[in-house]
Design a protein around this motif. Structure first.
Motif, PDB file in Angstrom:
ATOM      1  N   ARG A 102       0.826  -1.206   0.000  1.00 42.02           N
ATOM      2  CA  ARG A 102       0.000   0.000   0.000  1.00 42.02           C
ATOM      3  C   ARG A 102       0.868   1.267   0.000  1.00 42.02           C
ATOM      4  N   ALA A 117      -7.649   9.881  -6.032  1.00 45.30           N
ATOM      5  CA  ALA A 117      -6.826   8.674  -6.029  1.00 45.30           C
ATOM      6  C   ALA A 117      -5.846   8.691  -4.862  1.00 45.30           C
ATOM      7  N   GLN A 142     -10.299   2.424  -5.036  1.00 45.50           N
ATOM      8  CA  GLN A 142      -9.083   2.626  -5.815  1.00 45.50           C
ATOM      9  C   GLN A 142      -9.345   2.467  -7.318  1.00 45.50           C
ATOM     10  N   ALA A 188      -5.717   5.968  -1.757  1.00 41.74           N
ATOM     11  CA  ALA A 188      -4.485   5.262  -1.439  1.00 41.74           C
ATOM     12  C   ALA A 188      -4.080   5.479   0.014  1.00 41.74           C
TER      13      ALA A 188
END
Length: 320
Positions: free
Chosen positions: A87, A173, A161, A177
């Motif tokens: 991630r 985005a 996502q 995230a």
């Protein structure tokens, strides 16, 4: 001298039962010492791997009491740490934008997460049914619910996502995230806690009173492995007649004596029952069987002086 007739002695029987010839206000009350044991358990089950203490041992704060096998928890932590690293890498890579290949990868991850969610829901439904029938534990049901909630969160994260990745707007985005990274970090924290719970330490000075499992045995989730008696774990319990209750209050200092005590010991009243009860059988007699009493608890000011079950004499007022 001719003894007095029996009827004239009847009013004195309660006093004779307590102290013989002592004034009633100074007569000691019968009591006993009782223990508040600390049961030490792990939140999840496993095989007992290590037990470095034995009954009667004195343990110190943070001293290891026992350890369960931890291979599944170690594997779960490694997996969550790897997911967190992924991630974090994705968050860093957002400055370059999402390519077609990255969108396809997200779609594949989403399909995998959705499959895991379907399986988690089936497992949770099965555990709910088994629990309702009494064939499964509450811990198994809670674990299945946690896996379902984790799978649902993973699906939502991937859906977010994917939706953001198909847009031209970069702030959304980046936000998705960050949320995914935070979720992965939270999972690492949870798995780290689960791993740490495989070993249990003493929280205060105490004595190991009883060991309930041996090395190699399977310990169910939440089942105590041993009982500890803390230094301040002994309390004094006694019953006070209603005509002497008004003189007592929490925090008041009293004295107790015992057969093995060198003099009287000080104690502080910690609890007075709000409701009366009949005289308990341990101090039952024909003279006071209809008398109402109140339960009182006190804590000895000197630790380690009394043992659970020890009979005591409780002095509410100092002798004049």
């Amino acid at each position: 001298m001719k003894p007095a007739p029996l009827p004239s002695l009847m009013p004195l029987l309660p006093l004779l039962w307590l102290t013989g010839c002592q004034p009633q206000d100074q007569a000691p009350l019968p009591g006993y010492a009782e223990a508040d044991f600390v049961q030490v358990a792990a939140p999840s089950g496993g095989r007992l791997l290590s037990l470095p203490v034995k009954e009667g041992d004195e343990v110190q704060p943070d001293q290891l009491l026992f350890a369960l096998e931890a291979e599944p928890q170690q594997a779960a932590l490694a997996a969550s740490q790897a997911l967190l690293a992924q991630r974090q890498a994705q968050l860093t890579d957002l400055t370059k934008g999402l390519r077609t290949e990255e969108i396809a990868a997200l779609q594949a991850q989403l399909e995998s997460a959705q499959a895991e969610l379907r399986q988690a829901r089936r497992d949770h439904e099965r555990q709910t049914s088994l629990r309702r029938q009494g064939f499964s534990s509450q811990a198994n049901l809670d674990d299945s619910r946690t896996r379902q909630e984790t799978a649902e969160a993973q699906v939502r994260n991937l859906q977010a996502q994917l939706a953001v990745g198909q847009l031209a707007g970069r702030p959304d985005a980046l936000q998705a995230a960050k949320a995914a990274t935070q979720a992965a970090a939270a999972q690492v924290q949870q798995d780290s806690w689960q791993l740490a719970q495989r070993q249990q330490q003493a929280h205060s000075r105490a004595q190991v009173d009883e060991i309930l499992f041996r090395v190699g045995e399977w310990v169910p989730a939440g089942e105590p492995v041993l009982n500890l008696l803390p230094d301040d774990g002994v309390k004094i319990r006694f019953f006070v007649p209603q005509d002497r209750l008004s003189r007592l209050k929490p925090g008041q200092t009293i004295q107790v004596g015992c057969d093995a005590c060198e003099g009287k010991l000080d104690a502080r009243i910690s609890h007075i029952a709000s409701e009366a009860e009949f005289t308990p059988p341990v101090i039952y007699s024909q003279a006071n069987r209809a008398k109402l009493v109140f339960l009182v608890e006190a804590k000895p000011l000197q630790t380690g002086t009394l043992r659970p079950g020890q009979p005591l004499d409780v002095y509410l007022e100092p002798a004049g």
